[in-house]
Design a protein around this motif. Structure first.
Motif, mmCIF file in Angstrom:
data_model
loop_
_atom_site.group_PDB
_atom_site.id
_atom_site.type_symbol
_atom_site.label_atom_id
_atom_site.label_comp_id
_atom_site.label_asym_id
_atom_site.label_seq_id
_atom_site.Cartn_x
_atom_site.Cartn_y
_atom_site.Cartn_z
ATOM 1 N N ALA A 141 1.016 -1.647 0.138
ATOM 2 C CA ALA A 141 0.047 0.045 -0.078
ATOM 3 C C ALA A 141 1.039 0.838 -0.163
ATOM 4 O O ALA A 141 2.514 1.149 0.718
ATOM 5 C CB ALA A 141 -0.495 -0.027 1.884
ATOM 6 N N VAL A 194 -4.223 2.844 4.552
ATOM 7 C CA VAL A 194 -5.596 3.382 3.935
ATOM 8 C C VAL A 194 -6.529 1.935 4.414
ATOM 9 O O VAL A 194 -6.276 0.832 5.165
ATOM 10 C CB VAL A 194 -6.366 2.944 2.401
ATOM 11 N N LYS A 195 -8.076 2.304 4.978
ATOM 12 C CA LYS A 195 -8.929 1.814 5.750
ATOM 13 C C LYS A 195 -9.479 0.639 4.217
ATOM 14 O O LYS A 195 -9.760 0.653 2.904
ATOM 15 C CB LYS A 195 -10.135 2.787 6.014
ATOM 16 N N VAL A 196 -9.525 -0.999 4.858
ATOM 17 C CA VAL A 196 -10.586 -1.197 3.758
ATOM 18 C C VAL A 196 -12.273 -1.457 3.968
ATOM 19 O O VAL A 196 -12.423 -2.094 5.384
ATOM 20 C CB VAL A 196 -9.509 -2.972 4.183
ATOM 21 N N GLN A 232 -7.983 -2.515 8.160
ATOM 22 C CA GLN A 232 -6.879 -1.626 8.028
ATOM 23 C C GLN A 232 -5.213 -1.899 7.259
ATOM 24 O O GLN A 232 -4.835 -2.752 7.026
ATOM 25 C CB GLN A 232 -6.086 -0.288 8.165
ATOM 26 N N TRP A 233 -5.579 -1.788 5.949
ATOM 27 C CA TRP A 233 -3.859 -1.976 5.059
ATOM 28 C C TRP A 233 -2.440 -0.808 5.743
ATOM 29 O O TRP A 233 -2.898 0.378 4.917
ATOM 30 C CB TRP A 233 -4.082 -2.237 3.290
ATOM 31 N N TRP A 265 -11.837 1.126 -8.073
ATOM 32 C CA TRP A 265 -11.640 -0.073 -6.147
ATOM 33 C C TRP A 265 -11.500 -0.869 -6.644
ATOM 34 O O TRP A 265 -11.330 -1.597 -7.980
ATOM 35 C CB TRP A 265 -12.738 0.123 -5.647
ATOM 36 N N SER A 271 -6.630 -6.946 0.818
ATOM 37 C CA SER A 271 -6.613 -7.083 1.995
ATOM 38 C C SER A 271 -4.856 -6.854 2.171
ATOM 39 O O SER A 271 -4.313 -8.027 1.333
ATOM 40 C CB SER A 271 -7.093 -8.199 2.927
ATOM 41 N N ILE A 274 -10.522 -1.113 -1.413
ATOM 42 C CA ILE A 274 -9.615 -0.456 -1.440
ATOM 43 C C ILE A 274 -9.563 0.169 -1.830
ATOM 44 O O ILE A 274 -10.045 -0.529 -3.330
ATOM 45 C CB ILE A 274 -8.700 -1.537 -1.264
ATOM 46 N N CYS A 303 -4.915 3.927 -3.896
ATOM 47 C CA CYS A 303 -3.506 3.715 -3.129
ATOM 48 C C CYS A 303 -3.123 2.862 -2.412
ATOM 49 O O CYS A 303 -2.084 2.208 -1.790
ATOM 50 C CB CYS A 303 -5.193 3.679 -1.144
#
Length: 116
Positions: A45, A49-51, A64-65, A95, A99, A108, A112
């Motif tokens: 990543a 970034v939030k999954v 979160q990644w 998108w 994960s 995701i 990002c």
């Protein structure tokens, strides 16, 4: 006499109900999760970034990644169209589904993810 007037209304309602059922069935198929039997692995990543549960910035975050951490992307990394966002220095509607390793999968923002 009342029965004759009521019959066309009942028939119309039945046709409307069938049309609604078919439309809903098509939507459910489109909303299914991507195929994760084929994956791209060891993808880092760019930033933390939030999954998310859906391809929307306002959707619930499931994990979160983290920046620099490696993970996997489902369906060979194909893009999906979702809500427009401005994250990681870019504006996009692309998108991905995947994960960070050993965390919950979800949506995701493609901007990002670091493509080598």
């Amino acid at each position: 006499m009342k029965f004759r007037l009521l019959a066309p209304a009942v028939a119309f309602s039945a046709v409307a109900l069938v049309g609604t059922t078919l439309a809903t069935g098509g939507t459910a198929v489109a909303a299914s999760k991507p195929d994760c039997s084929r994956q791209i692995v060891n993808v880092p990543a760019k930033e933390a970034v939030k999954v998310r549960t859906h391809a929307k910035v306002s959707a619930t975050a499931v994990s979160q990644w983290n920046k620099g951490k490696k993970g996997s992307l489902c369906n060979d990394g194909h893009f999906y169209t979702g809500q427009k966002y401005k994250l990681c220095g870019k504006t996009s509607t692309k998108w991905l589904y995947g994960s960070e390793f050993n965390k919950k999968r979800g949506w995701i923002p493609a901007a990002c993810i670091k493509w080598s």
